[in-house]
Design a protein around this motif. Structure first.
Motif, mmCIF file in Angstrom:
data_model
loop_
_atom_site.group_PDB
_atom_site.id
_atom_site.type_symbol
_atom_site.label_atom_id
_atom_site.label_comp_id
_atom_site.label_asym_id
_atom_site.label_seq_id
_atom_site.Cartn_x
_atom_site.Cartn_y
_atom_site.Cartn_z
ATOM 1 N N MET A 191 0.826 -1.204 0.000
ATOM 2 C CA MET A 191 0.000 0.000 0.000
ATOM 3 C C MET A 191 0.863 1.257 0.000
ATOM 4 N N MET A 192 1.874 1.273 0.899
ATOM 5 C CA MET A 192 2.768 2.421 0.993
ATOM 6 C C MET A 192 3.527 2.628 -0.321
ATOM 7 N N GLU A 193 3.959 1.552 -0.939
ATOM 8 C CA GLU A 193 4.721 1.650 -2.192
ATOM 9 C C GLU A 193 3.863 2.170 -3.331
ATOM 10 N N TYR A 194 2.599 1.780 -3.366
ATOM 11 C CA TYR A 194 1.703 2.314 -4.396
ATOM 12 C C TYR A 194 1.399 3.792 -4.141
ATOM 13 N N GLU A 195 1.258 4.176 -2.886
ATOM 14 C CA GLU A 195 1.049 5.595 -2.584
ATOM 15 C C GLU A 195 2.253 6.414 -3.035
ATOM 16 N N ARG A 196 3.438 5.909 -2.738
ATOM 17 C CA ARG A 196 4.662 6.635 -3.110
ATOM 18 C C ARG A 196 4.803 6.725 -4.627
ATOM 19 N N ALA A 197 4.474 5.620 -5.320
ATOM 20 C CA ALA A 197 4.544 5.636 -6.781
ATOM 21 C C ALA A 197 3.540 6.626 -7.370
ATOM 22 N N GLY A 198 2.444 6.843 -6.636
ATOM 23 C CA GLY A 198 1.433 7.792 -7.094
ATOM 24 C C GLY A 198 1.771 9.240 -6.820
ATOM 25 N N LYS A 199 2.914 9.488 -6.168
ATOM 26 C CA LYS A 199 3.438 10.832 -5.938
ATOM 27 C C LYS A 199 2.435 11.746 -5.223
ATOM 28 N N GLY A 200 1.708 11.148 -4.284
ATOM 29 C CA GLY A 200 0.798 11.950 -3.486
ATOM 30 C C GLY A 200 -0.585 12.111 -4.076
ATOM 31 N N GLU A 201 -0.847 11.429 -5.186
ATOM 32 C CA GLU A 201 -2.158 11.512 -5.821
ATOM 33 C C GLU A 201 -3.047 10.320 -5.484
ATOM 34 N N VAL A 202 -2.501 9.307 -4.813
ATOM 35 C CA VAL A 202 -3.249 8.089 -4.502
ATOM 36 C C VAL A 202 -3.226 7.859 -2.993
ATOM 37 N N ASP A 203 -4.391 7.909 -2.370
ATOM 38 C CA ASP A 203 -4.521 7.679 -0.932
ATOM 39 C C ASP A 203 -5.191 6.327 -0.721
ATOM 40 N N LEU A 204 -4.442 5.384 -0.159
ATOM 41 C CA LEU A 204 -4.941 4.019 0.035
ATOM 42 C C LEU A 204 -5.208 3.716 1.502
ATOM 43 N N SER A 205 -5.535 4.751 2.260
ATOM 44 C CA SER A 205 -5.677 4.593 3.703
ATOM 45 C C SER A 205 -6.793 3.636 4.097
ATOM 46 N N GLU A 206 -7.734 3.356 3.205
ATOM 47 C CA GLU A 206 -8.822 2.448 3.572
ATOM 48 C C GLU A 206 -8.319 1.043 3.888
ATOM 49 N N PHE A 207 -7.114 0.712 3.447
ATOM 50 C CA PHE A 207 -6.575 -0.621 3.695
ATOM 51 C C PHE A 207 -5.826 -0.728 5.025
ATOM 52 N N LEU A 208 -5.702 0.378 5.727
ATOM 53 C CA LEU A 208 -4.961 0.368 6.985
ATOM 54 C C LEU A 208 -5.652 -0.439 8.075
ATOM 55 N N GLY A 209 -6.945 -0.590 7.980
ATOM 56 C CA GLY A 209 -7.701 -1.230 9.045
ATOM 57 C C GLY A 209 -7.272 -2.647 9.363
ATOM 58 N N VAL A 210 -6.706 -3.344 8.384
ATOM 59 C CA VAL A 210 -6.296 -4.733 8.631
ATOM 60 C C VAL A 210 -5.217 -4.811 9.706
#
Length: 251
Positions: A191-210
């Motif tokens: 999740m963190m790697e995809y956020e970083r690749a998105g350069k701040g345009e992709v927020d994947l925080s919904e997956f943090l709950g796990v």
């Protein structure tokens, strides 16, 4: 695998959702659609049919990432591979208590049923008993029909794989609890790697709950390190995270 909210990481389009479809699902219904078709009743004479089915783990993407326009997402096999490496990095305080080779093997087989079942998530509206039935039936087929002694793999290979999978599902041993935690850590890493690749345009925080369900203190340390890195990243792109964004571990 699912996010903290009822949103899938993997959501195969063919997953049934109604009661009648649940009852209709079978290993054979999936196998008959393959090229070439595979029989669920015949006993294999070599390990090749088993290995060909495992290839689906390499090519099946964890498609829920596509909801965030991540078109080249990881495969199921990608996820299991890094999990396996993570088990080899167990901190000394855990390593002394664990059977590390068993943990590594467990990580390699824990999602094996998804080669046929797919990754069933809450969004698919398949009941937990039905999900368990599909996965258990699939593992029985893979390990008893495709990895029988007649396949030339010895008399215990299939049963050992099935035992590993069931141990993971039961989640009672320290090894299985460790691998369950690693499963969640690998998720937030990705999740963190995809956020970083998105350069701040992709927020994947919904997956943090796990991560709330991470149990072992050593694994919480790793998870907190990912959280620290995530916080620094969002600060670096001028979008600092709000207070209280970190999930609280369940007791």
């Amino acid at each position: 695998m699912s996010s903290g909210n009822p949103s899938p990481i993997d959501q195969p389009s063919s997953t049934p959702s109604s009661d009648s479809q649940e009852q209709a699902w079978s290993v054979q219904s999936v196998l008959s659609s393959l090229t070439p078709p595979v029989s669920s009743t015949e006993t294999a004479s070599s390990p090749l049919p088993f290995l060909h089915i495992l290839q689906r783990l390499k090519t099946t993407k964890r498609e829920g990432w596509l909801r965030f326009d991540i078109s080249e997402g990881e495969s199921i096999a990608d996820h299991m591979y890094r999990m396996s490496i993570l088990t080899l990095l167990a901190p000394p305080s855990l390593r002394s208590k664990l059977n590390i080779p068993r943990c590594t093997s467990m990580a390699l087989v824990h999602d094996m049923a998804e080669a046929i079942v797919g990754d069933i998530t809450p969004m698919d509206k398949v009941s937990k008993p039905e999900k368990s039935r599909r996965e258990s039936t699939t593992m029985d087929f893979l390990t008893s029909k495709l990895l029988s002694p007649s396949a030339g793999v010895g008399s215990i290979a299939g049963s050992e794989i099935n035992d590993l999978w069931r141990e993971y599902e039961d989640g009672k041993t320290l090894e299985s609890r460790f691998v369950h935690d690693i499963d969640k850590i690998e998720l937030v890493l990705q999740m963190m790697e995809y956020e970083r690749a998105g350069k701040g345009e992709v927020d994947l925080s919904e997956f943090l709950g796990v991560t709330k369900k991470i149990r072992l203190e050593e694994c919480k340390v790793w998870c907190n390190q990912v959280f620290d890195e995530r916080e620094e990243f969002w600060k670096s792109v001028g979008r600092p995270l709000p207070k209280g964004w970190r999930p609280i571990y369940e007791t």
